[in-house]
Design a protein around this motif. Structure first.
Motif, PDB file in Angstrom:
ATOM      1  N   VAL A  73      17.681   6.506  10.646  1.00 50.92           N
ATOM      2  CA  VAL A  73      17.402   5.244   9.950  1.00 50.92           C
ATOM      3  C   VAL A  73      16.041   4.701  10.369  1.00 50.92           C
ATOM      4  CG1 VAL A  73      18.170   2.882   9.596  1.00 50.92           C
ATOM      5  CG2 VAL A  73      19.834   4.726   9.679  1.00 50.92           C
ATOM      6  N   SER A  74      15.703   4.869  11.640  1.00 50.83           N
ATOM      7  CA  SER A  74      14.405   4.353  12.077  1.00 50.83           C
ATOM      8  C   SER A  74      13.285   5.120  11.383  1.00 50.83           C
ATOM      9  CB  SER A  74      14.269   4.442  13.593  1.00 50.83           C
ATOM     10  OG  SER A  74      14.036   5.778  14.001  1.00 50.83           O
ATOM     11  N   GLY A  75      13.530   6.394  11.083  1.00 49.17           N
ATOM     12  CA  GLY A  75      12.562   7.153  10.297  1.00 49.17           C
ATOM     13  C   GLY A  75      12.387   6.543   8.921  1.00 49.17           C
ATOM     14  N   GLY A  76      13.501   6.188   8.312  1.00 44.29           N
ATOM     15  CA  GLY A  76      13.436   5.560   6.988  1.00 44.29           C
ATOM     16  C   GLY A  76      12.698   4.238   7.043  1.00 44.29           C
ATOM     17  N   ILE A  77      12.994   3.463   8.071  1.00 42.22           N
ATOM     18  CA  ILE A  77      12.347   2.149   8.203  1.00 42.22           C
ATOM     19  C   ILE A  77      10.843   2.316   8.409  1.00 42.22           C
ATOM     20  CG2 ILE A  77      12.130   0.153   9.713  1.00 42.22           C
ATOM     21  CD1 ILE A  77      15.121   0.258  10.159  1.00 42.22           C
ATOM     22  N   GLY A  78      10.486   3.279   9.261  1.00 39.76           N
ATOM     23  CA  GLY A  78       9.068   3.529   9.499  1.00 39.76           C
ATOM     24  C   GLY A  78       8.347   3.882   8.211  1.00 39.76           C
ATOM     25  N   LEU A  79       8.977   4.746   7.444  1.00 39.38           N
ATOM     26  CA  LEU A  79       8.400   5.164   6.164  1.00 39.38           C
ATOM     27  C   LEU A  79       8.247   3.965   5.241  1.00 39.38           C
ATOM     28  CD1 LEU A  79       7.743   8.086   5.497  1.00 39.38           C
ATOM     29  CD2 LEU A  79       9.757   8.120   4.029  1.00 39.38           C
ATOM     30  N   GLN A  80       9.291   3.157   5.224  1.00 38.21           N
ATOM     31  CA  GLN A  80       9.281   1.959   4.386  1.00 38.21           C
ATOM     32  C   GLN A  80       8.108   1.049   4.752  1.00 38.21           C
ATOM     33  OE1 GLN A  80      12.799  -0.360   4.963  1.00 38.21           O
ATOM     34  NE2 GLN A  80      12.518  -1.511   3.078  1.00 38.21           N
ATOM     35  N   ARG A  81       7.957   0.815   6.039  1.00 35.21           N
ATOM     36  CA  ARG A  81       6.877  -0.078   6.464  1.00 35.21           C
ATOM     37  C   ARG A  81       5.526   0.518   6.117  1.00 35.21           C
ATOM     38  NH1 ARG A  81       9.101  -2.262  12.077  1.00 35.21           N
ATOM     39  NH2 ARG A  81      10.904  -3.334  11.229  1.00 35.21           N
ATOM     40  N   GLN A  82       5.437   1.857   6.315  1.00 37.36           N
ATOM     41  CA  GLN A  82       4.176   2.534   6.024  1.00 37.36           C
ATOM     42  C   GLN A  82       3.799   2.336   4.560  1.00 37.36           C
ATOM     43  OE1 GLN A  82       3.637   3.958   9.074  1.00 37.36           O
ATOM     44  NE2 GLN A  82       1.510   3.840   8.442  1.00 37.36           N
ATOM     45  N   VAL A  83       4.799   2.487   3.702  1.00 36.87           N
ATOM     46  CA  VAL A  83       4.532   2.370   2.272  1.00 36.87           C
ATOM     47  C   VAL A  83       4.240   0.923   1.898  1.00 36.87           C
ATOM     48  CG1 VAL A  83       5.582   2.548  -0.009  1.00 36.87           C
ATOM     49  CG2 VAL A  83       5.855   4.401   1.625  1.00 36.87           C
ATOM     50  N   LEU A  84       5.030   0.022   2.432  1.00 37.60           N
ATOM     51  CA  LEU A  84       4.864  -1.386   2.046  1.00 37.60           C
ATOM     52  C   LEU A  84       3.557  -1.969   2.555  1.00 37.60           C
ATOM     53  CD1 LEU A  84       8.452  -2.842   2.325  1.00 37.60           C
ATOM     54  CD2 LEU A  84       7.213  -2.025   0.333  1.00 37.60           C
ATOM     55  N   LYS A  85       2.997  -1.355   3.589  1.00 40.74           N
ATOM     56  CA  LYS A  85       1.695  -1.782   4.093  1.00 40.74           C
ATOM     57  C   LYS A  85       0.675  -1.828   2.966  1.00 40.74           C
ATOM     58  CE  LYS A  85       0.699  -0.228   8.764  1.00 40.74           C
ATOM     59  NZ  LYS A  85       0.107   0.949   9.416  1.00 40.74           N
ATOM     60  N   GLN A  86       0.840  -0.871   2.053  1.00 44.27           N
ATOM     61  CA  GLN A  86      -0.082  -0.770   0.919  1.00 44.27           C
ATOM     62  C   GLN A  86      -0.149  -2.073   0.136  1.00 44.27           C
ATOM     63  OE1 GLN A  86      -1.569   2.370  -0.327  1.00 44.27           O
ATOM     64  NE2 GLN A  86      -1.195   2.889   1.808  1.00 44.27           N
ATOM     65  N   PHE A  87       0.947  -2.823   0.162  1.00 42.76           N
ATOM     66  CA  PHE A  87       1.019  -3.996  -0.701  1.00 42.76           C
ATOM     67  C   PHE A  87       0.770  -5.284   0.057  1.00 42.76           C
ATOM     68  CE2 PHE A  87       3.712  -0.736  -2.474  1.00 42.76           C
ATOM     69  CZ  PHE A  87       3.195  -0.650  -3.745  1.00 42.76           C
ATOM     70  N   GLU A  88       0.488  -5.098   1.355  1.00 46.58           N
ATOM     71  CA  GLU A  88       0.382  -6.304   2.159  1.00 46.58           C
ATOM     72  C   GLU A  88      -0.920  -7.052   1.916  1.00 46.58           C
ATOM     73  OE1 GLU A  88       1.045  -4.960   6.101  1.00 46.58           O
ATOM     74  OE2 GLU A  88       3.211  -4.853   5.798  1.00 46.58           O
ATOM     75  N   SER A  89      -1.908  -6.376   1.308  1.00 46.71           N
ATOM     76  CA  SER A  89      -3.205  -7.021   1.178  1.00 46.71           C
ATOM     77  C   SER A  89      -3.162  -8.115   0.123  1.00 46.71           C
ATOM     78  CB  SER A  89      -4.244  -5.985   0.783  1.00 46.71           C
ATOM     79  OG  SER A  89      -4.002  -5.583  -0.529  1.00 46.71           O
ATOM     80  N   VAL A  90      -4.027  -9.078   0.294  1.00 49.59           N
ATOM     81  CA  VAL A  90      -4.149 -10.167  -0.675  1.00 49.59           C
ATOM     82  C   VAL A  90      -4.487  -9.600  -2.058  1.00 49.59           C
ATOM     83  CG1 VAL A  90      -5.402 -12.266  -1.244  1.00 49.59           C
ATOM     84  CG2 VAL A  90      -4.879 -11.730   1.124  1.00 49.59           C
ATOM     85  N   GLU A  91      -5.330  -8.566  -2.065  1.00 47.06           N
ATOM     86  CA  GLU A  91      -5.737  -7.970  -3.346  1.00 47.06           C
ATOM     87  C   GLU A  91      -4.516  -7.495  -4.123  1.00 47.06           C
ATOM     88  OE1 GLU A  91      -7.439  -7.224  -0.587  1.00 47.06           O
ATOM     89  OE2 GLU A  91      -9.372  -8.094  -1.106  1.00 47.06           O
ATOM     90  N   ALA A  92      -3.690  -6.716  -3.421  1.00 47.24           N
ATOM     91  CA  ALA A  92      -2.529  -6.165  -4.116  1.00 47.24           C
ATOM     92  C   ALA A  92      -1.578  -7.278  -4.531  1.00 47.24           C
ATOM     93  CB  ALA A  92      -1.810  -5.171  -3.219  1.00 47.24           C
ATOM     94  N   MET A  93      -1.460  -8.278  -3.658  1.00 44.75           N
ATOM     95  CA  MET A  93      -0.520  -9.352  -3.945  1.00 44.75           C
ATOM     96  C   MET A  93      -1.030 -10.278  -5.045  1.00 44.75           C
ATOM     97  SD  MET A  93       2.049  -8.777  -1.986  1.00 44.75           S
ATOM     98  CE  MET A  93       2.996 -10.296  -1.980  1.00 44.75           C
ATOM     99  N   SER A  94      -2.314 -10.181  -5.377  1.00 46.09           N
ATOM    100  CA  SER A  94      -2.800 -11.042  -6.465  1.00 46.09           C
ATOM    101  C   SER A  94      -3.137 -10.257  -7.721  1.00 46.09           C
ATOM    102  CB  SER A  94      -3.990 -11.884  -6.016  1.00 46.09           C
ATOM    103  OG  SER A  94      -4.419 -11.548  -4.753  1.00 46.09           O
ATOM    104  N   SER A  95      -2.515  -9.099  -7.872  1.00 45.85           N
ATOM    105  CA  SER A  95      -2.734  -8.325  -9.097  1.00 45.85           C
ATOM    106  C   SER A  95      -1.452  -8.246  -9.906  1.00 45.85           C
ATOM    107  CB  SER A  95      -3.164  -6.897  -8.760  1.00 45.85           C
ATOM    108  OG  SER A  95      -4.287  -6.912  -7.934  1.00 45.85           O
ATOM    109  N   ILE A  96      -1.623  -8.153 -11.200  1.00 41.70           N
ATOM    110  CA  ILE A  96      -0.474  -7.986 -12.090  1.00 41.70           C
ATOM    111  C   ILE A  96      -0.779  -6.812 -13.011  1.00 41.70           C
ATOM    112  CG2 ILE A  96       0.947  -9.043 -13.892  1.00 41.70           C
ATOM    113  CD1 ILE A  96      -0.055 -11.777 -12.842  1.00 41.70           C
ATOM    114  N   MET A  97       0.179  -5.946 -13.158  1.00 41.82           N
ATOM    115  CA  MET A  97       0.048  -4.855 -14.120  1.00 41.82           C
ATOM    116  C   MET A  97       0.701  -5.330 -15.416  1.00 41.82           C
ATOM    117  SD  MET A  97      -1.000  -1.641 -13.785  1.00 41.82           S
ATOM    118  CE  MET A  97      -0.489  -0.932 -12.242  1.00 41.82           C
TER     119      MET A  97
END
Ligand code: ATP
Ligand code: MG
Lengths: 264, 456
Positions: free
Chosen positions: B39-63
């Motif tokens: 499970v910790s592997g899954g969580i690590g992966l999750q955090r790694q992926v979600l890091k991508q969206f942590e930036s203000v840029e990503a959070m202020s974009s809409i597709m």
């Protein structure tokens, strides 16, 4: 029914396949408080079964048991456990000590289930062990004790909750005669000094005659004789001493000859 | 019997059979450890992926999509399916007028082979208008910069520059690279429909500064040879995507059309229509309102929040699956505990009879055995969590070492044990072991004292 223990038409039946075995077959018995009653009879006559019923260790198939006003025969498991804990002390032929526990811890066992506080039960255990002459063996485990010592620990355990009733099933069956009389003397002292009612199963007529105030003889689950030991030297069975090391003639129980009258 | 005495009793019983208790506990340790590690592997992966969206840029974009999609159902809203909204320049102009919107542009995204000299690689290409350039991207640029106006310019990734053998990022600036527009795809006829009327006029930027056609069939005015104006490090760039080679938007549209890759979308796109739009807003808080506004006009939107919640669900499933995988170990441990307890009852039958004879209630006996089983789970669980964490730390080190040799990032933690995971694992371990104790404890409590005492 003012007797301390009284049974009416007590029956214990075992069903083995198609056969029914009546280990106890209609026993009606009254036992006074403070008496020292011997239960004798051949092997398989139902002595242990009767004792287990009286001690609340087993459920009867029929009949009634009343001990000190408590109806034992219809009690639920929890009530029986409480009855065993507070009113009864068992002493067995094979001691039945918990091998992993010290003498003191074994004596404390009933008090643990009785929720006696730790300090008090430790103190009480020591007192009782001293009373049975084992003050110097408190921290010994059963394997480090002699048979006689083990049986005295078992008696101490039986006494730890200060029960009115002591049920002893061949307590001397596994002891040599010398140690046996030590244990019997101890039981008599409890009976005389501390007013515990004692029921004793024994194969040894000598012991029965020397210590008991009353003898009940069973055969096939029925009482075939009941009275003071002097009147019992019936010729019925020859002293069945085969299973245990036979009793040497040098019966060392000189203090109080045939025994006292039925007290009270 | 008090709970305290129960514990003392159970503990001394467990210590009575040290080896057996140890082995049974090891089973729990391994089971819990496996669950925690997985499970910790899954969580690590999750955090790694979600890091991508942590930036203000990503959070202020809409597709923006032509039809409404409902990500939480993984399905399209059925009623909207028949009439997709046309995403064209008029819509773009319209959306630009919305409060808080700072940029609107079509999302142009495709794959093409890219060559320099004898080297040829396949790259992800994305079109980018100047208005869509975020500070996040600017900060990720390690050499050169962005183009000042539309033209045959390209912003490479460090990896692409390396793979094309252009030397150090600085050395790559000014060099020329070539998109392979028509290699194996000669069959393209409908691929380049009609005129080039549609592309990025709305950008207002100039016509492509048409480099002369080099290939035998240079269609229209589409450039093939591009000048490297900058190189950026995708690791430093946090935002949607990342890892693409960027072209000026208008040029990218031409390149895509010429390469015959503009036939995507939910149905064949008409002339002047785009498959998706990207909307930037001034700050992340505005995303929700703007997104709702866009949806009210019949278009679909996907925001970082949508993706994050969606990914969270996905990862929950993945972690659940991994947990179950590790749980097999725990199941074995469960059986081990049951077995140990049953054996122990068999050995201690007489002792149980003694306890009952001296006044133990059924529930006292039950409690002793339940506590024994639970204690195994408690100790095994604690050690298992620690073990899982420890192995995870070791593996993290190994992964970093390995990534290090590949020139990858060095701050990766694939295995991450959170407090929540630790607490859940503990709870689970205790629960499983207590459950394992239920049947043995019941058997022990139910023993007939007379028979138990007769046993040797
Ligand atoms: N669980 C049981 N199932 C069937 N029969 C039983 C069971 N327990 C005892 N019995 C039978 O009941 C009878 C009385 O047994 P019990 O143990 O009371 O005899 P006892 O007088 O104590 O004998 P001993 O002097 O050898 O101890 C015996 O015939 C025995 O076989
Ligand atoms: Mg018997």
């Amino acid at each position: 029914m003012t007797a301390y223990i009284s049974t009416r038409d007590l029956v214990k039946e075992y069903v083995l396949g198609r056969e029914r075995v009546r280990a106890v077959d209609g026993i009606t018995l009254d036992i006074e408080r403070g008496s020292f009653v011997g239960i004798v009879g051949r092997s398989g006559s139902g002595k242990s079964t009767l004792l287990n019923l009286l001690g609340g260790l087993d459920h009867p198939s029929g009949g009634q048991i009343v001990v000190d006003g408590t109806v034992v025969n219809s009690a639920r498991d929890d009530e029986l456990a409480r009855y065993r804990r507070e009113k009864v002390g068992f002493v067995f032929q094979f001691f039945n000590l918990v091998p992993s526990l010290t003498a003191r811890a074994n004596v404390e066992l009933p008090m643990i289930f009785g929720r006696i506080p730790r300090a008090e039960r430790s103190k009480r255990a020591r007192e009782i062990l001293e009373r049975v002459g084992l003050g110097h063996r408190l921290d010994h485990r059963p394997s480090e004790l002699s048979g006689g010592e083990q049986q005295r620990v078992a008696i101490a355990r039986a006494l730890s909750m200060d029960p009115a009733l002591v049920l002893a099933d061949e307590p001397t069956g596994n002891l040599d005669s010398r140690t046996a009389s030590d244990v019997m003397d101890l039981l008599r002292r409890l009976n005389q000094d501390h007013r515990h009612t004692v029921l004793l199963i024994t194969h040894e007529r000598e012991i029965a005659r020397a210590y008991c105030t009353r003898l009940v003889e069973l055969s096939d689950g029925k009482i075939i004789h009941d009275g003071p030991p002097a009147s019992t030297p019936t010729p019925t069975p020859p002293p069945v001493a085969t299973p245990a090391a036979s009793v040497p003639a040098a019966s060392p129980a000189p203090e109080s000859g045939p025994s006292t009258e039925n007290p009270r | 019997m008090t709970a305290r005495d129960g514990f003392r009793f159970a503990l001394s019983n467990l210590l009575q059979q040290k080896v057996r208790t140890l082995l049974t506990t090891m089973g729990v340790v391994i089971g819990v450890g496996a669950v925690v590690l997985m499970v910790s592997g899954g969580i690590g992966l999750q955090r790694q992926v979600l890091k991508q969206f942590e930036s203000v840029e990503a959070m202020s974009s809409i597709m923006v999509l032509p039809i409404k999609v409902d990500l939480t159902n993984w399905s399209f809203e059925p009623k909207q399916l028949p009439t997709p909204k046309s995403l064209n320049d008029r819509v773009i102009a319209d959306l630009r007028r919305l409060e808080g919107v700072t940029a609107v542009y079509p999302n142009v995204h495709f794959h093409l082979p890219l060559s320099a000299g004898k080297r040829k690689i396949r790259v992800d290409v994305a079109g980018l208008p100047l208005e869509g350039v975020t500070t996040g991207l600017r900060e990720a640029v390690v050499a050169g910069g962005l183009w000042a106006q539309e033209g045959a310019h390209v912003l490479l990734t460090t990896q692409a520059a390396k793979a094309l053998d252009l030397g150090a990022p600085e050395a790559a600036i000014g060099k020329e690279v070539r998109f392979v527009l028509r290699s194996e795809r000669e069959d393209d006829e409908t691929g380049a429909p009609g005129t080039p009327a549609d592309p990025g006029e709305k950008n207002g930027s100039a016509e492509p500064s048409a480099p002369p056609a080099v290939t035998p069939k240079p269609p229209e005015d589409c450039p093939e040879v591009f000048t490297v104006v900058g190189v950026y490090d995708p690791e430093k760039y946090k935002g949607f995507g990342g890892g693409q080679v960027f072209l000026p938007l208008a040029v990218s549209l031409k390149v895509r059309r010429t390469a015959g890759q503009d036939r995507g979308g939910f149905r064949g796109l008409k002339k002047g229509e785009y498959g998706e739009l990207v909307v930037h807003v001034a700050s992340p808080e505005l995303v929700k309102g703007v997104s709702e506004e866009i949806r009210s006009r019949g278009m679909g939107t996907i925001t970082a929040d949508d993706l994050i919640s969606q990914l969270n669900i996905l990862f929950l499933v993945i972690e659940g699956f991994l947990g179950c995988l590790g749980g097999v170990g725990l199941l074995v441990a469960f059986v081990g505990i049951v077995n140990t307890m049953l054996m122990s009852i068999l050995e201690r039958t007489r002792e149980i009879g003694i306890m009952k004879a001296v006044g133990a209630r059924n529930r006292d006996v039950r409690r002793i055995f339940l506590i024994e089983a639970t204690t195994i789970g408690l100790v095994g669980g604690a050690l298992g969590i620690f073990g899982g964490w420890f192995v995870g730390v070791g593996l993290n080190l190994a992964v970093r070492l390995w990534l290090g040799t590949k020139g990858g990032p060095k701050d990766v933690s694939v295995f991450q044990v959170s407090w929540l995971l630790g607490a859940a694992a503990m709870l689970f371990s205790v629960l499983v072991s207590a459950l394992a104790g239920v049947y043995p404890a019941w058997r022990a409590a139910r023993l007939d004292p007379v028979k138990a005492l007769r046993r040797d």
